[in-house]
Design an enzyme around this catalytic site. Structure first.
Site, short mmCIF file in Angstrom:
data_model
loop_
_atom_site.label_atom_id
_atom_site.label_comp_id
_atom_site.label_asym_id
_atom_site.label_seq_id
_atom_site.Cartn_x
_atom_site.Cartn_y
_atom_site.Cartn_z
N GLU A 250 0.85 -1.24 -0.01
CA GLU A 250 0.04 -0.10 0.07
C GLU A 250 0.97 1.15 0.00
OE1 GLU A 250 -3.19 0.23 -0.22
OE2 GLU A 250 -3.74 -2.04 0.01
N CYS A 284 -1.84 9.34 3.02
CA CYS A 284 -1.69 8.84 1.71
C CYS A 284 -2.81 9.14 1.03
CB CYS A 284 -1.59 7.03 1.77
SG CYS A 284 -3.08 6.49 2.87
#
Ligand code: NAD
Length: 497
Positions: A250, A284
């Site tokens: 990720e 993110c």
């Protein structure tokens, strides 16, 4: 004297093999030393792997609902300790208390979801093509799981990985970010207090290029779950590929909020402030680009700049603060470099752009919320993940152009569209090239029971959160039981033959 912390290896808190420690300081107040944490190396990782491997058969044999029950207790303990943990997290990581409370709450949600999943690790029974033959699938644990996590969501991200891995029957080794070792320590203490068998969890602190690398390269760890930058993820993925490991990556993002002429601008304003400057832009899913349709461009840009100027910088523990510090010196220097790059590229600095003045903020890594307008698609400011409170505004003519700009980056985590046009909303849902799209909501706001992750260089096809992560942390085994008493050949001895 600040406390000296240990690794948790082989069922006890232990000093690192190196005997070396690193300091962990409050990013809002550098003279506040939180503690000294182990600067471990591959020897500690090797010990952790041996211990976790010893625990594996017992943990795999524990019924999944019983494994889930331990996680339910973890959820209860995190709920009880939420305020204390959140305060410790803000001191360590800098983001404001409302946000660290949310970070702990996500861990709690993940714990309760995982607890119930312990009773739902479904396999399938499927009709066989042959008579008197039974076909089914079920899940098996994989083995020791290596978990490598970033600093910005220091509670929720480790729990996203750890809780599903544990429910699926895998012991875990956690290597948290160097900047947030205390939060990881509090999490491991909570798991032990909840009754997790000690060797089922190992915590090894230290540097990524030493401890993280040793985890990725250790042959006794068949499954790796990594969250961090795309550059580090590429290294992890390459080693994982070479060693035939199962790897979930990720990684970075360059997320955009699109605001159309017909949007509710007040709502869109709240969204962009939260998306761009929440967690000081260090998410993110942070809103790094604001794509505005031509007619509302000037008005909305003014609204954003005025509101950004009013955001109050300060220590996260001060309830009057809206925006905390950046995580460390290098992070702030990086933002300074991007401000210079933006000016060189011809973008117009509309707000912020520097280190705040004044005594109150002089001992932390603060940076003023910054807005650039006239940012050109394809420029560095528009393409690269900055990971700080810097918003790039881009003007477009219509939705098609907005979608093109949104999609034309190497990342694909999150996007957001503000519009009152239903047809545009559905078109965008289909065409925005991201793992997550929000309609009339900011680019941040994932919920623990839905899959989380992105496309292109944000991910490698796996998802955290929700149901898919349980597939990632278990092997599917298929069993055929032929009770016909004769040899039956699939594809050959069919009903037609
Ligand atoms: P980072 O890549 O610097 O570090 C992440 C982790 O990897 C840390 O624990 C670090 O010690 C470790 N590491 C570093 N080098 C390593 C190596 N060679 N081998 C193995 N491990 C190594 O990232 P960061 O600065 O801590 O976090 C910010 C990044 O994380 C941003 O790019 C952000 O977008 C990304 N992120 C992604 C998600 C997501 O779910 N997609 C969530 C949060 C953060």
């Amino acid at each position: 004297m600040a406390k000296t912390f240990g690794n948790f290896i082989a069922g006890e808190w232990a000093a690192p093999a190196t005997g070396e420690y690193f300091e962990n300081r409050n990013p809002a107040r550098w003279n506040d030393l939180i503690g000294r944490f182990p600067d471990s190396d591959g020897r500690d990782v090797a010990r952790a792997v041996r211990s976790a491997a010893r625990a594996q058969p017992g943990w795999a044999a524990t019924p999944a609902p019983a494994r889930g029950d331990i996680l339910r207790r973890v959820g209860d303990l995190l709920t009880e300790g939420k305020e204390v943990i959140a305060r410790a997290m803000t001191r360590e990581m800098g983001k404001v208390l409302t946000e660290t409370r949310g970070d702990v709450q996500e861990g709690i949600d993940t714990a309760y979801y995982a607890a119930s999943e312990g009773r739902r690790l479904f396999g399938r029974t499927v009709p066989s093509e042959l008579r008197d033959k039974w076909a089914m699938s079920f899940r098996r644990p994989i083995g020791v799981a290596g978990l490598i996590t970033p600093f910005n969501v220091p509670m929720a991200i480790p729990t996203w990985k750890m809780f599903p891995a544990l429910v699926c029957g895998n012991p875990v080794i956690l290597k948290p970010a160097e900047d947030t070792p205390h939060t990881a320590t509090l999490l491991v203490e909570t798991l032990l207090d909840a009754g997790l068998p000690a060797e089922v969890i190992q915590l090894v602190h230290g540097r990524g290029e030493i401890v993280g690398k040793a985890i990725v390269e250790h042959p006794g760890i068949p499954v790796i779950s990594f969250t961090g930058s795309s550059d580090t993820g590429a290294l992890v993925g390459a080693t994982g590929g070479r060693m035939h490991k199962r790897v979930s990556l990720e990684m970075g993002g360059k997320n955009a909020q699109i605001v159309m002429n017909d949007a509710d601008l007040d709502l869109a304003l709240e969204g962009v402030l939260w998306g761009a400057f929440g967690t000081t832009g260090q998410r993110c899913t942070a809103t790094s680009r604001l794509i505005l349709q031509r007619k509302i461009h000037d008005r909305f840009l003014r609204m954003v700049c005025d509101a950004a100027e009013r955001l109050r910088l300060g220590e996260g523990l001060d309830t009057k603060s809206d925006v905390g510090p950046l995580i460390h010196q290098a992070a702030r220097e990086k933002i300074v470099r991007y401000v210079e790059a933006g000016k060189k590229e011809g973008a117009s600095l509309e707000s912020g752009g520097g280190i705040p003045r004044g005594e109150r903020l002089s001992r932390g890594w603060f940076f003023r919320p910054t807005v650039f307008a006239g940012v050109r698609p394809g420029s560095r400011l528009e393409q690269e993940e900055i990971f700080g409170p810097l918003l790039s505004v881009i003007r477009v003519n219509d939705l098609a152009e907005a979608i093109r700009v949104n999609n034309d980056v190497r990342y694909g985590l999150s996007s957001s569209l503000y519009t009152s046009n239903l047809a545009d909303a559905f078109r965008a849902m289909r065409e925005l090239d991201n793992g997550i799209t929000y309609l009339n909501a900011p680019t941040i706001g994932a919920e623990a029971h839905l899959p989380f992750g992105g496309v292109k260089q944000t991910g490698n096809g796996h998802r955290e959160g929700g149901w898919p992560v349980y597939d990632f942390f278990s092997e599917t085994k298929v069993v055929y039981v032929d009770y016909s008493g004769k040899l039956q050949r699939a594809q050959i001895d069919t009903e037609e033959s």
